[in-house]
Enzyme design. Structure first.
Site, PDB file in Angstrom:
ATOM      1  N   CYS A 198      40.667  17.391  12.413  1.00  0.00           N
ATOM      2  CA  CYS A 198      40.059  17.840  13.668  1.00  0.00           C
ATOM      3  C   CYS A 198      40.600  19.199  14.072  1.00  0.00           C
ATOM      4  CB  CYS A 198      40.298  16.823  14.772  1.00  0.00           C
ATOM      5  SG  CYS A 198      42.030  16.725  15.216  1.00  0.00           S
ATOM      6  N   SER A 207      34.982  10.632  16.684  1.00  0.00           N
ATOM      7  CA  SER A 207      33.902  11.602  16.884  1.00  0.00           C
ATOM      8  C   SER A 207      33.561  11.725  18.376  1.00  0.00           C
ATOM      9  CB  SER A 207      32.660  11.143  16.113  1.00  0.00           C
ATOM     10  OG  SER A 207      32.253   9.878  16.616  1.00  0.00           O
ATOM     11  N   GLU A 265      37.945   1.115   9.993  1.00  0.00           N
ATOM     12  CA  GLU A 265      37.630   0.100   8.977  1.00  0.00           C
ATOM     13  C   GLU A 265      37.564   0.719   7.582  1.00  0.00           C
ATOM     14  OE1 GLU A 265      35.737   1.396  11.211  1.00  0.00           O
ATOM     15  OE2 GLU A 265      33.607   1.490  10.695  1.00  0.00           O
ATOM     16  N   LYS A 270      43.030  -0.897  16.878  1.00  0.00           N
ATOM     17  CA  LYS A 270      41.823  -1.092  16.049  1.00  0.00           C
ATOM     18  C   LYS A 270      41.774   0.096  15.079  1.00  0.00           C
ATOM     19  CE  LYS A 270      37.984  -0.281  15.121  1.00  0.00           C
ATOM     20  NZ  LYS A 270      37.600   0.221  13.761  1.00  0.00           N
ATOM     21  N   PHE A 276      39.338   7.768  10.652  1.00  0.00           N
ATOM     22  CA  PHE A 276      39.742   7.569   9.251  1.00  0.00           C
ATOM     23  C   PHE A 276      40.658   8.665   8.723  1.00  0.00           C
ATOM     24  CE2 PHE A 276      36.243  10.567   8.519  1.00  0.00           C
ATOM     25  CZ  PHE A 276      36.765  11.337   7.497  1.00  0.00           C
TER      26      PHE A 276
HETATM   27  P1  NAD Z   1      34.256   7.694  14.359  1.00  0.00           P
HETATM   28  O1  NAD Z   1      33.987   8.119  15.747  1.00  0.00           O
HETATM   29  O2  NAD Z   1      33.101   7.352  13.494  1.00  0.00           O
HETATM   30  O3  NAD Z   1      35.211   6.396  14.341  1.00  0.00           O
HETATM   31  C1  NAD Z   1      36.372   6.349  15.120  1.00  0.00           C
HETATM   32  C2  NAD Z   1      36.636   4.901  15.514  1.00  0.00           C
HETATM   33  O4  NAD Z   1      35.566   4.435  16.336  1.00  0.00           O
HETATM   34  C3  NAD Z   1      36.728   3.973  14.329  1.00  0.00           C
HETATM   35  O5  NAD Z   1      37.779   3.071  14.534  1.00  0.00           O
HETATM   36  C4  NAD Z   1      35.365   3.273  14.318  1.00  0.00           C
HETATM   37  O6  NAD Z   1      35.430   1.956  13.822  1.00  0.00           O
HETATM   38  C5  NAD Z   1      34.976   3.269  15.767  1.00  0.00           C
HETATM   39  N1  NAD Z   1      33.521   3.369  15.986  1.00  0.00           N
HETATM   40  C6  NAD Z   1      32.620   4.034  15.214  1.00  0.00           C
HETATM   41  N2  NAD Z   1      31.396   3.933  15.751  1.00  0.00           N
HETATM   42  C7  NAD Z   1      31.508   3.195  16.871  1.00  0.00           C
HETATM   43  C8  NAD Z   1      30.586   2.756  17.862  1.00  0.00           C
HETATM   44  N3  NAD Z   1      29.290   3.055  17.803  1.00  0.00           N
HETATM   45  N4  NAD Z   1      31.055   2.017  18.894  1.00  0.00           N
HETATM   46  C9  NAD Z   1      32.367   1.721  18.977  1.00  0.00           C
HETATM   47  N5  NAD Z   1      33.278   2.112  18.061  1.00  0.00           N
HETATM   48  C10 NAD Z   1      32.863   2.842  17.025  1.00  0.00           C
HETATM   49  O7  NAD Z   1      35.157   8.846  13.690  1.00  0.00           O
HETATM   50  P2  NAD Z   1      35.650   8.959  12.186  1.00  0.00           P
HETATM   51  O8  NAD Z   1      34.488   9.315  11.327  1.00  0.00           O
HETATM   52  O9  NAD Z   1      36.486   7.801  11.817  1.00  0.00           O
HETATM   53  O10 NAD Z   1      36.633  10.210  12.310  1.00  0.00           O
HETATM   54  C11 NAD Z   1      36.205  11.560  12.244  1.00  0.00           C
HETATM   55  C12 NAD Z   1      36.038  12.136  13.627  1.00  0.00           C
HETATM   56  O11 NAD Z   1      37.250  12.010  14.361  1.00  0.00           O
HETATM   57  C13 NAD Z   1      35.751  13.629  13.592  1.00  0.00           C
HETATM   58  O12 NAD Z   1      34.775  13.911  14.547  1.00  0.00           O
HETATM   59  C14 NAD Z   1      37.071  14.265  13.972  1.00  0.00           C
HETATM   60  O13 NAD Z   1      36.979  15.543  14.554  1.00  0.00           O
HETATM   61  C15 NAD Z   1      37.579  13.262  14.960  1.00  0.00           C
HETATM   62  N6  NAD Z   1      39.013  13.382  15.151  1.00  0.00           N
HETATM   63  C16 NAD Z   1      39.432  13.929  16.319  1.00  0.00           C
HETATM   64  C17 NAD Z   1      40.783  14.108  16.550  1.00  0.00           C
HETATM   65  C18 NAD Z   1      41.259  14.730  17.827  1.00  0.00           C
HETATM   66  O14 NAD Z   1      42.447  14.669  18.081  1.00  0.00           O
HETATM   67  N7  NAD Z   1      40.409  15.295  18.649  1.00  0.00           N
HETATM   68  C19 NAD Z   1      41.717  13.694  15.577  1.00  0.00           C
HETATM   69  C20 NAD Z   1      41.249  13.112  14.391  1.00  0.00           C
HETATM   70  C21 NAD Z   1      39.876  12.962  14.197  1.00  0.00           C
END
Ligand code: NAD
Length: 508
Positions: free
Chosen positions: A305, A250, A200, A197, A173
């Site tokens: 991040c 994450s 959401e 994807k 997000f």
């Molecule tokens: P998230 O992991 O909750 O969601 C990321 C994506 O995965 C979304 O599209 C979501 O719909 C999907 N998703 C969530 N739960 C899922 C599941 N159980 N099974 C399959 N798909 C699932 O992350 P977020 O809250 O949207 O973003 C924040 C996180 O992203 C933080 O941990 C941040 O550090 C990380 N991030 C990392 C980088 C990097 O380059 N390392 C860059 C940006 C953000």
């Protein structure tokens, strides 16, 4: 958030109406398949909330395997034509995408700000960094020429890069346009069809990408957007015709999906969470350090991040901490800093602050109970600095992902490096010093994929690639720059021998 079922396929708003932080509705974010906005097969919708007000601004389609199948079928039909389009022509589409994003920059900034809660300036940074990734992809025809050499007399070896086929991207997000643009331009110029994807929670900017790519001349079916949650993600990762997946989010989900796709034999690159350490030593420049660390920790409300979320203060550095507190106190919430993404995020962040305080940390600035006039109901947490935190406390180890800077005190540089090296993550790290020798000593020892010297957010700019170490990345290589192109393509090595046959030499 609540879900509902739509009876009609109302199109997403063509233009976002607000040109300020004022609340506005944005309509439905539908899927983008075969060059058209379409509802999901289930017609189920999920509310999308504007974090500034904590108010529903529209709905996003919830997809499942049926929608992924439709996207893949459209991509299959488009793939032969796109793959056979010369790379120079493919790159022209991205030129035009850049121009469209620049044309609509103001509107897009307000849209991204509304769905994500970030400030206008931060939304602009999000799009501008995305455009930089587009520019890199535009340059690929000049970089991806491959190479060839005569490896022995009359025998030539050359390498060419082929697209993988249909590939997917799953994004978080916090940067609604930049992170998709880490992947899409390189993958498209490489000749692949792409299924995105989006998060959401922030679907609107991503849905616009399909519309812009069509306007830019991309043939229908080359790019699709499937909105939704876990079922959509799992269907995408599992689909036998999807060759590779780029994931950013994450660590928990990155690790899960890396395992899920890898056992299916897919190429997976999954970027995860972070806890970025910034080491400050006594000879650090006062103003530069204080302003950079504060900007890094509290920019995007700490939801980056690459945010500096843990500072290791080495020896007598109180004057720098005092200056940081003074700088952070000047941040005007709602103007210089935006809201956090959700009520759950606010609750999580405030829980970490309370837990650290109860464990003996000194709260130098407290962002709890923050409010912004006219934005009641919004998810506000102000800048927070916690001092004297033990290195093994949750606030020092976990990714809080909010505007909280945790300070751990260390007696020596080696002790500070050991704190950083003890983290499960390894995305970014930085050292603030005026000594080249100290900087070099630290850079060689920090366990992070992206290291800064006197820079709070050491994101490698194009053509350098983005990616961390340890639990911040699962998979080989990095996601942007040249590594990104290599991730979305496969090298083919061709060895050629043209021997003249003495008895059939028609050239004589
Ligand atoms: P998230 O992991 O909750 O969601 C990321 C994506 O995965 C979304 O599209 C979501 O719909 C999907 N998703 C969530 N739960 C899922 C599941 N159980 N099974 C399959 N798909 C699932 O992350 P977020 O809250 O949207 O973003 C924040 C996180 O992203 C933080 O941990 C941040 O550090 C990380 N991030 C990392 C980088 C990097 O380059 N390392 C860059 C940006 C953000």
């Amino acid at each position: 958030m609540s879900t509902s079922t739509s009876s009609s396929a109302a199109p997403a708003a063509v233009a976002y109406p607000a040109r300020s932080y004022a609340f506005a509705e944005a309509g439905q974010a539908l899927n983008w398949i075969g060059g058209k906005l379409v509802p999901s097969a289930s017609r189920e919708l999920l509310d999308v909330t504007n974090p500034r007000f904590g108010k529903v601004m529209g709905q996003v389609a919830l997809s499942d395997s049926r929608d992924v199948q439709a996207a893949v079928l459209a991509a299959k039909a488009a793939l032969p034509g796109w793959r056979n389009t010369p790379m120079k022509e493919r790159a022209q589409v991205l030129f035009r995408l850049k121009a469209l994003l620049e044309r609509d920059m103001d509107e897009l900034c307000w849209l991204l700000s509304a769905e994500n809660g970030k400030t206008y300036a931060e939304a602009k940074g999000d799009i501008e960094k995305g455009i930089e990734c587009i520019e890199f992809a535009i340059s690929l025809p000049n970089l991806a020429a491959g190479g060839q050499i005569d490896v022995s007399r009359g025998v030539n070896c050359e390498v060419t890069y082929e697209p993988l086929g249909i590939v997917g991207g799953i994004v978080p997000f916090n940067f609604p346009l930049m992170v998709p643009l880490w992947m899409i331009p390189n993958a498209l110029v490489a000749g692949n069809c792409f299924v995105l994807k989006p998060s959401e929670v922030v679907p609107y900017g991503a849905v616009r990408l399909g519309q812009y790519l069509k306007l830019a001349g991309l043939p229908d079916g080359v790019f699709q957007t499937i909105n939704g949650q876990q079922p959509a993600v799992e269907a995408l990762v599992d689909h036998p015709d999807i060759q590779a997946i780029g994931f950013v989010g994450s660590t928990r989900v990155a690790k899960l999906l890396y395992g899920r796709g890898s056992v299916l034999g897919k190429r997976m690159l999954c970027l995860g969470g972070a806890k970025n350490h910034v080491l400050v030593v006594p000879d650090a420049d006062l103003d530069l350090t204080a302003s950079n660390v504060v900007a890094s920790s509290f920019g995007c409300a700490g939801q980056r991040c690459m945010a500096s979320s843990l500072m290791v203060a080495v020896g007598p550095t109180q004057r720098i901490i005092d200056a940081m507190v003074a700088n952070a106190s000047k941040i005007v919430l709602g103007q210089d800093m935006g809201a956090v993404i959700s009520a759950a995020a606010k609750e999580r962040i405030e829980r970490y602050i309370a837990q650290a305080e109860a464990g003996g940390a000194k709260v130098l600035i407290d962002g709890r109970n923050a409010t912004v006039a006219g934005c009641g109901g919004g998810y506000w947490v102000g800048p927070t600095i916690l001092d004297n935190v033990a290195a093994d406390m949750p606030a020092a180890c976990d990714e809080i992902f909010g505007p909280v800077l945790t300070i751990v005190r260390a007696r020596s540089l080696d002790e500070a490096i050991a704190v950083e090296n003890g983290s499960q993550y390894g995305n970014g790290a930085a050292i603030f010093t005026t000594s080249g020798a100290v900087a070099r000593y630290a850079v060689e020892r920090l366990e992070a994929g992206m290291v800064g010297v006197n820079i709070g957010v050491p994101v490698p700019r194009e053509p350098f690639a983005f990616g961390g170490f340890h639990d911040s990345k699962f998979g080989h290589g990095d996601l942007t720059g040249w590594d990104g192109f290599r991730f979305w393509s496969r090298p083919k090595k061709v060895t050629t021998k043209w021997a003249l046959q003495p008895d059939q030499n028609w050239m004589n």
